[in-house]
Design a protein around this motif. Structure first.
Motif, PDB file in Angstrom:
ATOM      1  N   ARG A   8      21.066  36.955  30.537  1.00 30.02           N
ATOM      2  CA  ARG A   8      21.244  35.556  30.152  1.00 30.02           C
ATOM      3  C   ARG A   8      22.080  34.795  31.193  1.00 30.02           C
ATOM      4  N   VAL A   9      23.089  35.464  31.763  1.00 32.33           N
ATOM      5  CA  VAL A   9      23.970  34.772  32.712  1.00 32.33           C
ATOM      6  C   VAL A   9      23.525  34.944  34.169  1.00 32.33           C
ATOM      7  N   GLY A  10      22.367  35.582  34.385  1.00 38.39           N
ATOM      8  CA  GLY A  10      21.795  35.561  35.730  1.00 38.39           C
ATOM      9  C   GLY A  10      21.787  36.853  36.508  1.00 38.39           C
ATOM     10  N   TYR A  11      22.195  37.965  35.888  1.00 42.71           N
ATOM     11  CA  TYR A  11      22.186  39.239  36.614  1.00 42.71           C
ATOM     12  C   TYR A  11      20.826  39.911  36.451  1.00 42.71           C
ATOM     13  N   LYS A  12      20.399  40.606  37.513  1.00 45.41           N
ATOM     14  CA  LYS A  12      19.084  41.237  37.520  1.00 45.41           C
ATOM     15  C   LYS A  12      19.086  42.607  36.848  1.00 45.41           C
ATOM     16  N   SER A  13      20.275  43.166  36.671  1.00 46.85           N
ATOM     17  CA  SER A  13      20.363  44.467  36.015  1.00 46.85           C
ATOM     18  C   SER A  13      21.677  44.575  35.262  1.00 46.85           C
ATOM     19  N   LEU A  14      21.712  45.480  34.309  1.00 45.51           N
ATOM     20  CA  LEU A  14      22.927  45.725  33.544  1.00 45.51           C
ATOM     21  C   LEU A  14      24.025  46.283  34.447  1.00 45.51           C
ATOM     22  N   GLN A  15      23.624  47.156  35.384  1.00 43.89           N
ATOM     23  CA  GLN A  15      24.611  47.754  36.282  1.00 43.89           C
ATOM     24  C   GLN A  15      25.263  46.693  37.165  1.00 43.89           C
ATOM     25  N   ALA A  16      24.464  45.746  37.671  1.00 41.99           N
ATOM     26  CA  ALA A  16      25.013  44.685  38.518  1.00 41.99           C
ATOM     27  C   ALA A  16      26.018  43.840  37.740  1.00 41.99           C
ATOM     28  N   TYR A  17      25.693  43.548  36.485  1.00 42.71           N
ATOM     29  CA  TYR A  17      26.603  42.772  35.637  1.00 42.71           C
ATOM     30  C   TYR A  17      27.893  43.550  35.373  1.00 42.71           C
ATOM     31  N   THR A  18      27.754  44.825  35.034  1.00 48.65           N
ATOM     32  CA  THR A  18      28.919  45.655  34.742  1.00 48.65           C
ATOM     33  C   THR A  18      29.851  45.733  35.946  1.00 48.65           C
ATOM     34  N   ASN A  19      29.274  45.945  37.125  1.00 48.05           N
ATOM     35  CA  ASN A  19      30.090  46.033  38.344  1.00 48.05           C
ATOM     36  C   ASN A  19      30.798  44.717  38.615  1.00 48.05           C
ATOM     37  N   SER A  20      30.093  43.608  38.430  1.00 48.68           N
ATOM     38  CA  SER A  20      30.685  42.292  38.656  1.00 48.68           C
ATOM     39  C   SER A  20      31.789  42.022  37.644  1.00 48.68           C
ATOM     40  N   PHE A  21      31.527  42.336  36.395  1.00 49.66           N
ATOM     41  CA  PHE A  21      32.514  42.133  35.331  1.00 49.66           C
ATOM     42  C   PHE A  21      33.770  42.949  35.602  1.00 49.66           C
ATOM     43  N   PHE A  22      33.586  44.193  36.004  1.00 42.10           N
ATOM     44  CA  PHE A  22      34.730  45.076  36.263  1.00 42.10           C
ATOM     45  C   PHE A  22      35.556  44.573  37.446  1.00 42.10           C
ATOM     46  N   SER A  23      34.903  44.048  38.472  1.00 45.86           N
ATOM     47  CA  SER A  23      35.629  43.565  39.649  1.00 45.86           C
ATOM     48  C   SER A  23      36.529  42.376  39.314  1.00 45.86           C
ATOM     49  N   VAL A  24      36.132  41.599  38.303  1.00 45.12           N
ATOM     50  CA  VAL A  24      36.922  40.438  37.890  1.00 45.12           C
ATOM     51  C   VAL A  24      37.956  40.803  36.837  1.00 45.12           C
ATOM     52  N   MET A  25      37.546  41.571  35.829  1.00 41.32           N
ATOM     53  CA  MET A  25      38.365  41.799  34.652  1.00 41.32           C
ATOM     54  C   MET A  25      39.111  43.124  34.631  1.00 41.32           C
ATOM     55  N   GLN A  26      38.673  44.069  35.490  1.00 38.68           N
ATOM     56  CA  GLN A  26      39.231  45.425  35.484  1.00 38.68           C
ATOM     57  C   GLN A  26      38.916  46.176  34.189  1.00 38.68           C
ATOM     58  N   TYR A  27      37.921  45.709  33.471  1.00 42.40           N
ATOM     59  CA  TYR A  27      37.380  46.389  32.291  1.00 42.40           C
ATOM     60  C   TYR A  27      35.866  46.347  32.393  1.00 42.40           C
ATOM     61  N   ARG A  28      35.204  47.328  31.785  1.00 44.03           N
ATOM     62  CA  ARG A  28      33.767  47.200  31.580  1.00 44.03           C
ATOM     63  C   ARG A  28      33.536  46.265  30.394  1.00 44.03           C
ATOM     64  N   PRO A  29      32.353  45.642  30.326  1.00 43.94           N
ATOM     65  CA  PRO A  29      32.077  44.734  29.199  1.00 43.94           C
ATOM     66  C   PRO A  29      32.292  45.384  27.838  1.00 43.94           C
ATOM     67  N   SER A  30      31.883  46.643  27.682  1.00 48.20           N
ATOM     68  CA  SER A  30      32.049  47.318  26.392  1.00 48.20           C
ATOM     69  C   SER A  30      33.525  47.508  26.065  1.00 48.20           C
ATOM     70  N   GLU A  31      34.351  47.810  27.084  1.00 49.84           N
ATOM     71  CA  GLU A  31      35.790  47.966  26.872  1.00 49.84           C
ATOM     72  C   GLU A  31      36.415  46.637  26.484  1.00 49.84           C
ATOM     73  N   PHE A  32      35.976  45.586  27.148  1.00 46.18           N
ATOM     74  CA  PHE A  32      36.505  44.260  26.840  1.00 46.18           C
ATOM     75  C   PHE A  32      36.111  43.836  25.433  1.00 46.18           C
ATOM     76  N   LEU A  33      34.884  44.152  25.033  1.00 47.65           N
ATOM     77  CA  LEU A  33      34.418  43.798  23.695  1.00 47.65           C
ATOM     78  C   LEU A  33      35.255  44.498  22.633  1.00 47.65           C
TER      79      LEU A  33
END
Length: 272
Positions: free
Chosen positions: A232-257
């Motif tokens: 939905r936010v423009g990433y081509k894969s789940l892995q790309a989103y997870t890596n991007s999220f972790f680089s910003v937040m220092q958490y994986r999306p599931s951990e942040f949730l």
């Protein structure tokens, strides 16, 4: 400037601390300030906050510390949001109290904030309230392990206003500086120079932060899976989103949730 959401003037209340619980906050997009320091805790929903030209995101279970006399305004957010707002007279000299902080609220502080709801909008000073909130204020820096960089700084130059609006609307698309220059009717070099100077970021980094902030909104709403949010936010894969999220937040999306108190599906958000 003193923008009042209450039937009283916060800065004229003659008590050192004041609690205001808002079960259904009404957004007011006007710049204002208070003589008191301010702690805003989001119990449910999410809130955007503009301070010193930076737009901060406050998801559920997060708080913002705003120093006294700091000009700010509430922006758009959830249609329904529960906020606990505390105001403090300040005599503290520690640097923490003079800086903006946005942070995940740990369980102990969360319980203290919820306990303080009993004094919401009470204008008479209560010795127990004063003692309790004084302790909370004193210990507040200890609760902030890491102030999260959940903000972006949009370009203030009016020549880029249309381009910035387009970027914020089409953040999921792969945009280039050439696209912004065409919208702004300026040379690529000029747009690039203004953009980098006023945001402190390259276009790709700015767009990454914008995508992550938008994804946190969606995580907060808990209506889509992590995979659906990634696309939905423009990433081509789940892995790309997870890596991007972790680089910003220092958490994986599931951990942040989980930190938001949400329910995580059994589907992993990264390749182990």
């Amino acid at each position: 400037m003193n923008n009042e959401q209450y039937p009283f003037n916060v800065d004229k209340v003659e008590k050192p601390y004041l609690v205001c619980f808002e079960d259904s906050w009404v957004h007011n997009d006007e710049l204002h300030s208070h003589n008191k320091g301010q702690l805003i805790y989001v119990e449910s929903g999410f809130q955007y906050l503009t301070v010193e030209e930076k737009i901060y995101l406050l998801p559920k279970n997060h708080a913002a510390w705003i120093p006294s006399n700091c000009i700010h305004k509430t922006n758009w957010g959830s249609k329904k949001i529960k906020l606990m707002i505390m105001f403090f007279d300040l005599e503290k000299e520690a640097p923490f109290y003079n800086e903006i902080s946005v942070f995940l609220v740990p369980p102990v502080l969360k319980e203290m904030i919820k306990y303080a709801e009993k004094w919401s909008k009470k204008l008479r000073e209560d010795p127990n309230e004063t003692l309790f909130l004084g302790t909370l204020l004193n210990e507040l820096p200890q609760f902030v392990v890491r102030s999260q960089q959940l903000y972006i700084t949009p370009p203030a130059d009016k020549r880029l206003s249309n381009a910035t609006a387009y970027l914020h609307e089409h953040y999921a698309e792969n945009l280039a500086m050439e696209d912004l220059s065409q919208i702004a009717a300026l040379s690529i070099r000029t747009v690039e120079r203004i953009f980098k100077k006023q945001t402190g970021l390259t276009l790709s980094k700015y767009q990454q932060l914008l995508r992550i902030l938008k994804s946190i909104e969606l995580l907060n709403e808990q209506e889509l899976t992590i995979s659906e949010i990634a696309f939905r936010v423009g990433y081509k894969s789940l892995q790309a989103y997870t890596n991007s999220f972790f680089s910003v937040m220092q958490y994986r999306p599931s951990e942040f949730l989980k930190k938001l108190g949400g329910i995580v599906s059994s589907q992993p958000d990264s390749i182990q």
